[in-house]
Motif scaffolding. Structure first.
Motif, PDB file in Angstrom:
ATOM      1  N   THR A   7      43.756  34.672  44.483  1.00 56.32           N
ATOM      2  CA  THR A   7      43.107  34.430  43.370  1.00 56.32           C
ATOM      3  C   THR A   7      41.617  35.238  43.757  1.00 56.32           C
ATOM      4  OG1 THR A   7      43.776  32.500  42.602  1.00 56.32           O
ATOM      5  CG2 THR A   7      41.536  33.050  41.955  1.00 56.32           C
ATOM      6  N   GLN A   8      41.361  35.085  44.918  1.00 59.83           N
ATOM      7  CA  GLN A   8      40.065  35.831  45.621  1.00 59.83           C
ATOM      8  C   GLN A   8      40.442  37.376  45.536  1.00 59.83           C
ATOM      9  OE1 GLN A   8      37.216  33.912  45.703  1.00 59.83           O
ATOM     10  NE2 GLN A   8      38.847  32.533  44.775  1.00 59.83           N
ATOM     11  N   MET A   9      41.554  37.495  46.033  1.00 62.59           N
ATOM     12  CA  MET A   9      41.852  39.096  46.070  1.00 62.59           C
ATOM     13  C   MET A   9      42.098  39.753  44.690  1.00 62.59           C
ATOM     14  SD  MET A   9      45.051  39.578  48.879  1.00 62.59           S
ATOM     15  CE  MET A   9      44.969  41.338  48.647  1.00 62.59           C
ATOM     16  N   ALA A  10      42.456  38.891  43.686  1.00 63.50           N
ATOM     17  CA  ALA A  10      42.694  39.413  42.382  1.00 63.50           C
ATOM     18  C   ALA A  10      41.089  39.793  41.917  1.00 63.50           C
ATOM     19  CB  ALA A  10      43.268  38.303  41.599  1.00 63.50           C
ATOM     20  N   ASP A  11      40.287  38.993  42.192  1.00 61.70           N
ATOM     21  CA  ASP A  11      38.863  39.176  41.652  1.00 61.70           C
ATOM     22  C   ASP A  11      38.251  40.437  42.435  1.00 61.70           C
ATOM     23  OD1 ASP A  11      39.085  37.008  39.830  1.00 61.70           O
ATOM     24  OD2 ASP A  11      37.875  35.657  40.882  1.00 61.70           O
ATOM     25  N   ALA A  12      38.685  40.493  43.641  1.00 61.46           N
ATOM     26  CA  ALA A  12      38.184  41.821  44.185  1.00 61.46           C
ATOM     27  C   ALA A  12      38.490  43.002  43.956  1.00 61.46           C
ATOM     28  CB  ALA A  12      38.271  41.302  45.684  1.00 61.46           C
ATOM     29  N   LEU A  13      39.610  43.092  43.542  1.00 64.20           N
ATOM     30  CA  LEU A  13      40.589  44.500  43.380  1.00 64.20           C
ATOM     31  C   LEU A  13      39.958  45.171  41.961  1.00 64.20           C
ATOM     32  CD1 LEU A  13      44.257  43.297  44.220  1.00 64.20           C
ATOM     33  CD2 LEU A  13      42.829  44.722  45.500  1.00 64.20           C
ATOM     34  N   GLN A  14      40.201  46.618  41.890  1.00 62.89           N
ATOM     35  CA  GLN A  14      39.818  47.256  41.029  1.00 62.89           C
ATOM     36  C   GLN A  14      41.061  48.257  40.592  1.00 62.89           C
ATOM     37  OE1 GLN A  14      37.241  46.581  38.970  1.00 62.89           O
ATOM     38  NE2 GLN A  14      36.120  45.236  40.636  1.00 62.89           N
ATOM     39  N   THR A  15      41.271  48.767  39.466  1.00 66.81           N
ATOM     40  CA  THR A  15      42.261  49.842  39.214  1.00 66.81           C
ATOM     41  C   THR A  15      41.622  51.106  39.169  1.00 66.81           C
ATOM     42  OG1 THR A  15      43.463  47.952  37.868  1.00 66.81           O
ATOM     43  CG2 THR A  15      43.871  50.321  37.476  1.00 66.81           C
TER      44      THR A  15
END
Length: 391
Positions: free
Chosen positions: A278-286
């Motif tokens: 979940t923390q990774m999902a918030d940190a990622l950008q496309t």
């Protein structure tokens, strides 16, 4: 990726730091936030920081020390040229969250009470072609709307209301309830705030075309944190609370759900628990690339880690000076690259080029070290499959 715009820099580097810090503060609820923040920054300093990151850390440390000591005057670095991405930083540190508004993360509001909303019917305000074009140009410059899909932007275009202000008009008054988000089209507006134990407003910054303000009162359901006054004849596009909640917040929710599903399919991350995902999902950008576009170039310094969401890419390397680069590796969905340059702090040793339309999830150095640090041994071991062209 060598030359980042203000918006890209904030998206890739500043926002993950703010998210991580906010989570730490809200989980500990320290009585002295300034001291806690300063200590948090020191304890989380990583040895392999780029020069811009070192300068960023130094600047934050100085500002936090000033806050801790209670020094007066305008915060250093805030001027009329400050970008809208800096505004988020300013207002995040000005807003006072009441105790009954505890959040587990910056975007937690989007996953709580908001999910109980009734059916949403966006307002439809007719626009001329000239108005539509102006709105498109303005929101394309605004970081807040950068993750929206085309259809979502179309809903916003129809929902925006045009409002004009004369010099001296009070657009937002500190302490009032907030139900609207403002995006500046034309003109200049001044932001000021009365701080605790003070009686006079303190100037913070000016807002100009492409910048937004007023979102924090909508995000956290708290009174306006500062006052905004029109300095010149100004035109703003105004978005109502319902549309903001259902479109802008909804985009954040969809982003998290999409990335969580994607991360669950990446073999490298099979040992990462759900909270960490979940923390990774918030940190990622496309980021999207067209065929034959370079994602990274041999010899460049690397501070971004890439996960392939969709499409294919190839790695090429110059084995001997003067000879063409040859293909040394291929990537498909779930593949990743760029980690070794971050682990070793070395320049990229190969190129990565999009073979087809390519969609990547990217993570900057700080988030990479924090979230994937425990996987360092696995990453280094996996490197053996392309030993000799690490990048």
């Amino acid at each position: 990726m060598s030359y980042l715009s203000h918006q890209e820099y904030a998206k890739l580097k500043l926002q993950p730091l703010i998210n991580e810090l906010s989570i730490s503060i809200l989980s500990k609820l320290p009585s002295d936030i300034e001291s806690f923040t300063l200590n948090w920054l020191i304890s989380n300093q990583k040895p392999l920081l780029s020069i811009p990151e070192q300068e960023e850390f130094k600047h934050l440390k100085i500002e936090l020390e000033k806050l801790k000591q209670g020094k007066e005057g305008e915060p250093e670095g805030i001027s009329s040229s400050t970008s809208s991405d800096d505004d988020d930083y300013i207002e995040d540190h000005l807003i006072q969250l009441p105790s009954n508004k505890f959040r587990t993360s910056v975007s937690a509001e989007a996953y709580g009470q908001w999910n109980k909303r009734s059916d949403f019917k966006p307002r439809h305000i007719p626009k001329t072609n000239e108005q539509r074009q102006r709105i498109i140009e303005v929101i394309d410059k605004c970081f807040m709307f950068s993750s929206l899909e085309k259809i979502e932007k179309e809903v916003l275009i129809l929902a925006f209301e045009e409002k004009r202000f004369a010099p001296g008009d009070k657009v937002i008054r500190q302490g009032d309830d907030g139900n609207e988000l403002f995006v500046v089209d034309q003109g200049e507006l001044s932001c000021s705030k009365v701080f605790p134990h003070e009686t006079e407003e303190r100037y913070l910054k000016n807002y100009t075309s492409g910048e937004a303000f007023g979102e924090l009162a909508l995000l956290y359901n708290v009174p306006r944190a500062a006052s905004i006054v029109s300095v010149t004849e100004s035109l703003c596009w105004v978005l109502d609370r319902d549309c903001f909640n259902n479109i802008v917040k909804d985009a954040a929710r969809k982003k998290r759900e999409t990335y969580e599903s994607f991360l669950a399919s990446v073999p490298l991350l099979k040992d990462i628990d759900n909270y960490e995902k979940t923390q990774m999902a918030d940190a990622l950008q496309t980021v999207n690339y067209v065929p034959n576009e370079y994602v990274i170039r041999e010899g460049e310094w690397g501070d971004i880690f890439y996960l392939v969401e969709d499409g294919e890419a190839v790695a090429t390397k110059t084995m001997k000076p003067g000879l063409p680069a040859i293909e040394v590796h291929q990537y498909g969905p779930g593949g990743y690259f760029g980690e070794l340059a971050l682990l070793k702090g070395a320049p990229r040793a190969a190129n990565v080029i999009a073979k087809t339309p390519l969609k990547c999830a990217i993570m900057d150095r700080r988030a990479f070290k924090r979230l994937l640090g425990p996987l360092e041994d696995i990453l280094k071991r996996n490197a053996s499959e392309y030993e000799g062209y690490k990048f």
